[in-house]
Scaffold this motif. Structure first.
Motif: not given
Length: 419
Positions: A92, A114, A119, A121, A190-191, A194, A196-198
């Motif tokens: 994760d 990624s 997903s 981070i 946030h994930r 959404t 989405e990772g970042q």
């Protein structure tokens, strides 16, 4: 159930960022610490258990690496690189504090990791961030404190020409690690919405610069510089002194004498009962309390002098308890270990915990500083820091389905260390 149950974290951090993984592990995340073949450099930092300077007995490492697993490998080797890539597909979060560009140079960039796990981070904690002209400057805990502005506010105003000093306790690293943790948890939140990772770019310099209390607002809005003031907050104007020595050679922080009339009258009554109030019962001091005066005047200096004499006639504990009864927010200056015997922390709130160390024998445990927060709905627990490569074999087998012959080959090639 714990706060971070179900999360898998890959940690590739040294002294700057190791606290992030510890805090996440203590909150229930599974944290896999990637270490070099011979173990992390931080294992060589003292003090050591029994003064035995071996990598598995560093008390510094123990304190900063609880609740982690250790996977010891050469990340620059092709096989080691493959292991990291495989783990990242299931992870994760990746935490790292290498120099900017290093992971890119060995094909472990966020873009690469990624690409097969959208997903994911990744949080990168560096001295000055991933870009800008200072990107490649070398930094450390003490440099972050100095350059970030914190050290400028620490020191003595009652010793002429005294230099700034640093606060203790690895504060620069801890401050930046906490900011990195907040960013990581926010990205996880946030994930959840959404999917989405970042990528998170954290600068130790920027983290420290944002914790200089009133220094920047004083300059930006008042055009004033704060200056060091012994044992109290740095400020743009001189504030009343606070440190008072007690009869047992300790110090108590004494401030807000005139915070309100009731407290002031209660304090003066206490002093008068022992014949030490002098002229503090005079109406002018009551008026200062009514107005909650914080000015440094001849009267306020006199009041502090009389109170200081009263404090000097008592032990730190007597002043602490007596002042708190009268609603003064005073407290003694304690050494860290003195809190171990304070029942409020040690018994009522169970701040200090015993963690088992079975490598030293059945039933052997050592005391640690415990949880910095109390969860009402989820559990909190910590386990001892891992031994070098303690979990290498189990991670390779259970997480990545490596066979015994493959692990033997990695050992033979000095790609991994197995306990």
């Amino acid at each position: 159930m714990t706060a971070l149950s179900g999360l898998t974290v890959i940690e590739m951090c040294g002294e700057r960022g190791q606290l992030i993984g510890k805090l996440m592990g203590d909150m229930g995340a599974r944290v896999i610490k990637i270490e070099p073949i011979n173990g992390s450099q931080e294992r060589n930092f003292g003090p050591f258990k029994d003064d035995n300077p071996t990598p598995n007995q560093s008390l510094y490492f123990w304190a900063n690496n609880t609740s982690k697993e250790s996977l010891s490998l050469d990340i620059e080797s092709e096989a080691g690189n493959k292991i990291i890539n495989s783990l990242a597909m299931k992870a994760d979060v990746v935490l790292e504090d290498f120099a900017p560009g290093y992971l890119n140079s060995i094909d472990l960039s966020y873009e690469k990791l990624s690409s097969k796990n959208s997903s994911l981070i990744m949080t990168s904690l560096t001295g000055f961030g991933q870009d800008g002209p200072y990107r490649d400057y070398v930094s450390s805990d003490i440099v972050s404190l100095a350059l970030g502005g914190i050290m400028h506010s620490c020191g003595y105003d009652d010793i002429p020409n005294s230099p700034p000093i640093r606060p203790s306790g690895d504060h620069g690293n801890y401050i930046s690690s906490h900011y990195a943790l907040v960013g990581t948890l926010s990205a996880l939140f946030h994930r959840d919405f959404t999917g989405e990772g970042q990528y998170i770019d954290v600068s130790a310099h920027e983290a420290c610069s944002s914790t200089t209390e009133a220094a920047l607002p004083s300059y930006l809005y008042l055009n004033k510089f704060v200056f060091r003031q012994t044992g109290r907050h740095a400020a743009a104007d001189t504030t009343p002194k606070t440190l008072c020595e007690t009869s047992d050679g300790k110090y108590v922080i004494v401030f807000q004498l005139f915070s309100n009339l009731n407290s002031w009258l209660s304090l003066v009554k206490w002093m008068a009962e022992e014949g030490m109030a002098e002229d503090l019962e005079h109406e002018r001091f009551k008026e200062m309390a009514r107005n909650r005066s914080r000015e440094v005047t001849e009267d306020s200096k006199h009041a502090f002098k009389v109170v200081k004499q009263f404090v000097a006639a008592h032990t730190a504990e007597e002043i602490y308890r007596g002042a708190q009864e009268r609603r003064f927010p005073w407290g003694p200056v304690r050494s860290p270990e003195e809190n171990l015997t304070d029942p409020h922390f040690s018994q009522d709130r169970n701040m200090f915990i015993d963690i088992e160390h079975p490598e030293f024998g059945e039933g052997v445990s050592y005391k640690y500083v415990g949880r910095p927060y109390r969860f009402k709905g989820t559990e909190w627990s910590a386990s001892r820091a891992p031994l070098i490569g303690e979990h290498t074999e189990s991670i390779l087998k259970k997480d990545l389905n490596y066979q015994d012959f493959e692990i033997s080959k990695l050992i033979e090639n000095k790609t991994i260390t197995v306990l």
